[in-house]
Design a protein around this motif. Structure first.
Motif, PDB file in Angstrom:
ATOM      1  N   THR A 173       6.610   5.624   1.649  1.00 52.62           N
ATOM      2  CA  THR A 173       7.436   6.173   0.566  1.00 52.62           C
ATOM      3  C   THR A 173       7.769   5.073  -0.434  1.00 52.62           C
ATOM      4  N   ALA A 174       8.249   5.539  -1.590  1.00 52.52           N
ATOM      5  CA  ALA A 174       8.655   4.573  -2.621  1.00 52.52           C
ATOM      6  C   ALA A 174       9.905   3.816  -2.211  1.00 52.52           C
ATOM      7  N   GLY A 175      10.773   4.432  -1.404  1.00 55.99           N
ATOM      8  CA  GLY A 175      11.976   3.736  -0.950  1.00 55.99           C
ATOM      9  C   GLY A 175      11.656   2.532  -0.094  1.00 55.99           C
ATOM     10  N   GLU A 176      10.666   2.653   0.785  1.00 51.75           N
ATOM     11  CA  GLU A 176      10.274   1.502   1.596  1.00 51.75           C
ATOM     12  C   GLU A 176       9.713   0.383   0.728  1.00 51.75           C
ATOM     13  N   ALA A 177       8.960   0.753  -0.297  1.00 55.08           N
ATOM     14  CA  ALA A 177       8.400  -0.279  -1.193  1.00 55.08           C
ATOM     15  C   ALA A 177       9.511  -0.999  -1.942  1.00 55.08           C
ATOM     16  N   ARG A 178      10.509  -0.241  -2.428  1.00 55.18           N
ATOM     17  CA  ARG A 178      11.624  -0.882  -3.135  1.00 55.18           C
ATOM     18  C   ARG A 178      12.425  -1.770  -2.177  1.00 55.18           C
ATOM     19  N   GLU A 179      12.600  -1.334  -0.960  1.00 57.48           N
ATOM     20  CA  GLU A 179      13.340  -2.148   0.006  1.00 57.48           C
ATOM     21  C   GLU A 179      12.610  -3.455   0.288  1.00 57.48           C
ATOM     22  N   THR A 180      11.292  -3.382   0.424  1.00 57.30           N
ATOM     23  CA  THR A 180      10.507  -4.601   0.664  1.00 57.30           C
ATOM     24  C   THR A 180      10.616  -5.565  -0.506  1.00 57.30           C
ATOM     25  N   LEU A 181      10.518  -5.049  -1.718  1.00 55.12           N
ATOM     26  CA  LEU A 181      10.659  -5.908  -2.900  1.00 55.12           C
ATOM     27  C   LEU A 181      12.095  -6.366  -3.098  1.00 55.12           C
ATOM     28  N   GLY A 182      13.062  -5.546  -2.657  1.00 55.87           N
ATOM     29  CA  GLY A 182      14.469  -5.931  -2.824  1.00 55.87           C
ATOM     30  C   GLY A 182      14.854  -7.143  -2.008  1.00 55.87           C
ATOM     31  N   ARG A 183      14.161  -7.393  -0.895  1.00 58.63           N
ATOM     32  CA  ARG A 183      14.456  -8.601  -0.114  1.00 58.63           C
ATOM     33  C   ARG A 183      14.144  -9.861  -0.902  1.00 58.63           C
ATOM     34  N   ALA A 184      13.166  -9.777  -1.785  1.00 55.19           N
ATOM     35  CA  ALA A 184      12.824 -10.911  -2.657  1.00 55.19           C
ATOM     36  C   ALA A 184      13.453 -10.780  -4.039  1.00 55.19           C
ATOM     37  N   LYS A 185      14.371  -9.789  -4.210  1.00 57.54           N
ATOM     38  CA  LYS A 185      15.055  -9.543  -5.485  1.00 57.54           C
ATOM     39  C   LYS A 185      14.059  -9.222  -6.599  1.00 57.54           C
ATOM     40  N   LEU A 186      13.038  -8.438  -6.230  1.00 52.86           N
ATOM     41  CA  LEU A 186      12.016  -8.026  -7.199  1.00 52.86           C
ATOM     42  C   LEU A 186      11.860  -6.502  -7.207  1.00 52.86           C
ATOM     43  N   ASP A 187      12.942  -5.775  -6.853  1.00 52.65           N
ATOM     44  CA  ASP A 187      12.837  -4.323  -6.763  1.00 52.65           C
ATOM     45  C   ASP A 187      12.592  -3.649  -8.105  1.00 52.65           C
ATOM     46  N   SER A 188      12.882  -4.358  -9.210  1.00 53.02           N
ATOM     47  CA  SER A 188      12.648  -3.768 -10.540  1.00 53.02           C
ATOM     48  C   SER A 188      11.157  -3.678 -10.877  1.00 53.02           C
ATOM     49  N   PHE A 220       0.854  -1.186   0.000  1.00 58.56           N
ATOM     50  CA  PHE A 220       0.000   0.000   0.000  1.00 58.56           C
ATOM     51  C   PHE A 220       0.893   1.240   0.000  1.00 58.56           C
ATOM     52  N   ASN A 221       0.639   2.149  -0.961  1.00 59.38           N
ATOM     53  CA  ASN A 221       1.456   3.349  -1.106  1.00 59.38           C
ATOM     54  C   ASN A 221       0.568   4.483  -1.613  1.00 59.38           C
ATOM     55  N   PRO A 222       0.828   5.729  -1.222  1.00 56.70           N
ATOM     56  CA  PRO A 222      -0.016   6.820  -1.717  1.00 56.70           C
ATOM     57  C   PRO A 222      -0.008   6.976  -3.234  1.00 56.70           C
ATOM     58  N   GLU A 223       1.127   6.643  -3.893  1.00 51.95           N
ATOM     59  CA  GLU A 223       1.210   6.809  -5.349  1.00 51.95           C
ATOM     60  C   GLU A 223       0.483   5.682  -6.071  1.00 51.95           C
ATOM     61  N   LEU A 224       0.779   4.460  -5.709  1.00 54.37           N
ATOM     62  CA  LEU A 224       0.157   3.292  -6.347  1.00 54.37           C
ATOM     63  C   LEU A 224       0.217   2.119  -5.388  1.00 54.37           C
ATOM     64  N   ASN A 225      -0.578   1.106  -5.674  1.00 58.21           N
ATOM     65  CA  ASN A 225      -0.628  -0.117  -4.866  1.00 58.21           C
ATOM     66  C   ASN A 225      -0.231  -1.293  -5.752  1.00 58.21           C
ATOM     67  N   LEU A 226       0.651  -2.134  -5.224  1.00 59.26           N
ATOM     68  CA  LEU A 226       1.192  -3.252  -6.004  1.00 59.26           C
ATOM     69  C   LEU A 226       0.798  -4.559  -5.328  1.00 59.26           C
ATOM     70  N   VAL A 227       0.278  -5.511  -6.128  1.00 62.99           N
ATOM     71  CA  VAL A 227      -0.124  -6.831  -5.644  1.00 62.99           C
ATOM     72  C   VAL A 227       0.711  -7.868  -6.385  1.00 62.99           C
ATOM     73  N   VAL A 228       1.528  -8.612  -5.650  1.00 63.27           N
ATOM     74  CA  VAL A 228       2.393  -9.651  -6.230  1.00 63.27           C
ATOM     75  C   VAL A 228       1.916 -10.993  -5.704  1.00 63.27           C
ATOM     76  N   VAL A 229       1.530 -11.905  -6.613  1.00 65.31           N
ATOM     77  CA  VAL A 229       1.051 -13.237  -6.227  1.00 65.31           C
ATOM     78  C   VAL A 229       1.853 -14.277  -6.999  1.00 65.31           C
ATOM     79  N   GLU A 230       2.039 -15.444  -6.358  1.00 66.59           N
ATOM     80  CA  GLU A 230       2.732 -16.564  -7.005  1.00 66.59           C
ATOM     81  C   GLU A 230       2.154 -17.864  -6.483  1.00 66.59           C
ATOM     82  N   GLY A 231       2.048 -18.831  -7.386  1.00 66.92           N
ATOM     83  CA  GLY A 231       1.463 -20.128  -7.035  1.00 66.92           C
ATOM     84  C   GLY A 231       1.267 -20.962  -8.279  1.00 66.92           C
ATOM     85  N   GLY A 232       0.395 -21.988  -8.143  1.00 66.27           N
ATOM     86  CA  GLY A 232       0.115 -22.866  -9.267  1.00 66.27           C
ATOM     87  C   GLY A 232      -0.701 -22.180 -10.354  1.00 66.27           C
ATOM     88  N   ALA A 233      -0.773 -22.829 -11.498  1.00 67.04           N
ATOM     89  CA  ALA A 233      -1.458 -22.235 -12.647  1.00 67.04           C
ATOM     90  C   ALA A 233      -2.946 -22.029 -12.364  1.00 67.04           C
TER      91      ALA A 233
END
Length: 511
Positions: free
Chosen positions: A487-502, A397-410
């Motif tokens: 902030t966007a930095g916190e979002a990138r840091e959270t995704l960076g732990r899973a190597k998905l910051d891009s 959850f972020n003021p600029e945009l919200n990102l939902v990342v899901v992974e699992g079976g087909a």
């Protein structure tokens, strides 16, 4: 007809006839030979340091026409070769000219060739070359003295055949050596020492007996107490281990062939045939006395026919009996259905097994971008569906945009994709209930459905976009969760732990 050109003189059909030579030509040739001889004699005298006055020409005796021709030809040859010609009028040499007399007479005047005698000293000869040739270089001449003319060197017969046979023999010898070395390596022999030919002694104990004997030898083999065969810690048991067969990785992705569906008539026909076969088997067992005969199935329609006189004598009792049998059959039917029904634990276990089987076929990832998730119903739907389908991922959850990342079976990812892109109405918004307001009291203002004035926010421009979709090798998250990033930095840091910051930059670039 075009007139043909005549043949040259001395050629044609009658070309072998010699032309008659006049006496003037003979005299001219004789004078020419004498002149050439005098010229060479004068040149030789000048070279040897003699007086410059040429000696008078020698007196010539009268010669015949043939001798004069031979002398003229010899003079011409001497002029070409640079040799001195000595005319002998009385005894001419028996050798004739090296070319035809007719062609020799027709040649042009012999060019003047100034040949230097062989007997000239080397210093004088070098000096003359330097004076005559302005491009003469003595250093190059000194280098050229050591050079000799190239001569033809002929190879002896069979030279290259011998070389080829030697090469073939050497190649065969090397192949034999390689084959012997390979055989020696296979046999475990050492060519560089004698130990390779010695027989190795047997080990103190074989590897398959190490778990049975306490010592590293067979000395205690005669002591039954030390041999671990019937003891509790023995490796020998009554069980046989059968390792499970693992399926190939590509077999897990094979599409299961669905059975062919039958029409309604075909299904009814198969049901009649199956029930008829079961009935015949049951009747055969009753005839053999293996099973007791079933009681008559009494219904309201056949009550009078089945019961007979008893129904006439006491119809109330018979009716109560029939109603009790009908109720019993209904209760048996309900009980059988309840017995076949799975319990809650069994349903959860079955669902988890199916979800695990779906994940083993291949993992997939989907990334969604939502403009705002201020409406609590949307957050609940995303979180509840993610947990129900056993998905892993995160909701940022972020003021600029919200990102939902899901992974699992087909199957699970496809269901969640339909939820995000079709089922949820992203323009919907409503004020929260009292319970929801209490839960959202600690949330920031941009994550609430009401603005600061207490009015409902306008979500008419809210939408969901699929940012990324594809197959992955392994999961990047261990469980399903959510996180509030101011902030966007916190979002990138959270995704960076899973190597998905891009993914954050990718979602931001998409509109």
């Amino acid at each position: 007809m075009v007139e043909k050109r005549p043949y040259p003189e001395g050629q044609g059909p009658n070309g072998d006839v010699k032309r008659a030579k006049p006496s003037d030509a003979i005299a001219a040739a004789r004078a020419k030979a004498a002149e050439i001889a005098a010229r060479f004699a004068a040149q030789r005298a000048t070279t040897n340091g003699a007086s410059a006055t040429p000696p008078p020409p020698p007196a010539t005796a009268p010669v015949s026409d043939a001798q004069a021709k031979i002398a003229a030809m010899r003079a011409r040859m001497a002029a070409l070769k640079g040799e001195q010609v000595e005319t002998k009028a009385s005894t001419p040499e028996p050798t004739g000219p090296r070319f035809a007399t007719t062609l020799g007479n027709r040649r042009a005047e012999t060019p003047k060739v100034e040949a230097k005698p062989k007997s000239a000293p080397k210093a004088q000869q070098q000096q003359d070359e330097e004076l005559e040739n302005p491009y003469f270089d003595p250093k190059a001449a000194a280098l050229a003295k050591g050079r000799g003319p190239r001569v033809l060197v002929f190879n002896e017969r069979g030279k290259y055949l011998d070389q080829a046979s030697k090469l073939r023999a050497q190649s065969r010898l090397e192949q034999i050596k390689k084959m012997l070395a390979l055989q020696a390596r296979r046999a475990g022999l050492d060519e560089n020492s004698e130990r390779g030919f010695l027989v190795q002694p047997p080990p103190d104990i074989e590897w398959w007996d190490e778990g049975i004997l306490p010592d590293k030898n067979y000395d205690c083999i005669d002591e039954p107490d030390k041999v671990k065969i019937n003891s509790d810690d023995s490796i020998i048991t009554i069980y046989v281990q059968h390792p499970p067969l693992l399926k190939a990785p590509q077999d897990q992705r094979l599409v299961q062939i669905k059975p062919m569906y039958l029409t309604t008539k075909e299904q009814a026909k198969l049901r009649r045939m199956r029930r008829a076969a079961d009935l015949k088997e049951h009747q055969a067992k009753i005839r053999l006395g293996l099973e007791p005969p079933p009681p008559p199935k009494v219904k309201r329609g056949n009550m009078m026919r089945v019961m007979g006189e008893q129904a006439i004598a006491d119809p109330t009792a018979v009716e109560m009996l029939v109603e009790s049998q009908i109720q019993q059959r209904h209760d048996d039917h309900v009980t059988a259905n309840d017995d076949r029904k799975l319990t809650k634990e069994q349903e959860h276990a079955k669902l988890a097994a199916n979800q695990e089987k779906d994940a083993q076929k291949g993992l997939y990832m989907c990334v969604f971008k939502v403009n705002t998730l201020a409406f609590g119903k949307h957050r609940f739907q995303i979180d509840n569906n993610g947990k129900q389908h056993a998905l892993t991922g995160v909701t940022l959850f972020n003021p600029e945009l919200n990102l939902v990342v899901v992974e699992g079976g087909a199957y699970a990812v496809n269901k969640f994709k339909k939820l995000m892109l079709h089922r949820i109405n992203w323009q919907e918004n409503a004020p929260p209930t009292e319970t929801q307001a209490e839960k959202q009291a600690s949330d920031p203002q941009w994550l609430r459905s009401l603005d600061e004035q207490g009015n409902t926010k306008d979500h008419s421009a809210n939408k969901c976009i699929l940012v990324f979709e594809g197959e992955i090798k392994q999961r990047s998250f261990r469980k399903w969760g959510s996180r509030v990033c101011e902030t966007a930095g916190e979002a990138r840091e959270t995704l960076g732990r899973a190597k998905l910051d891009s993914l954050w930059a990718l979602a931001k670039s998409m509109e």
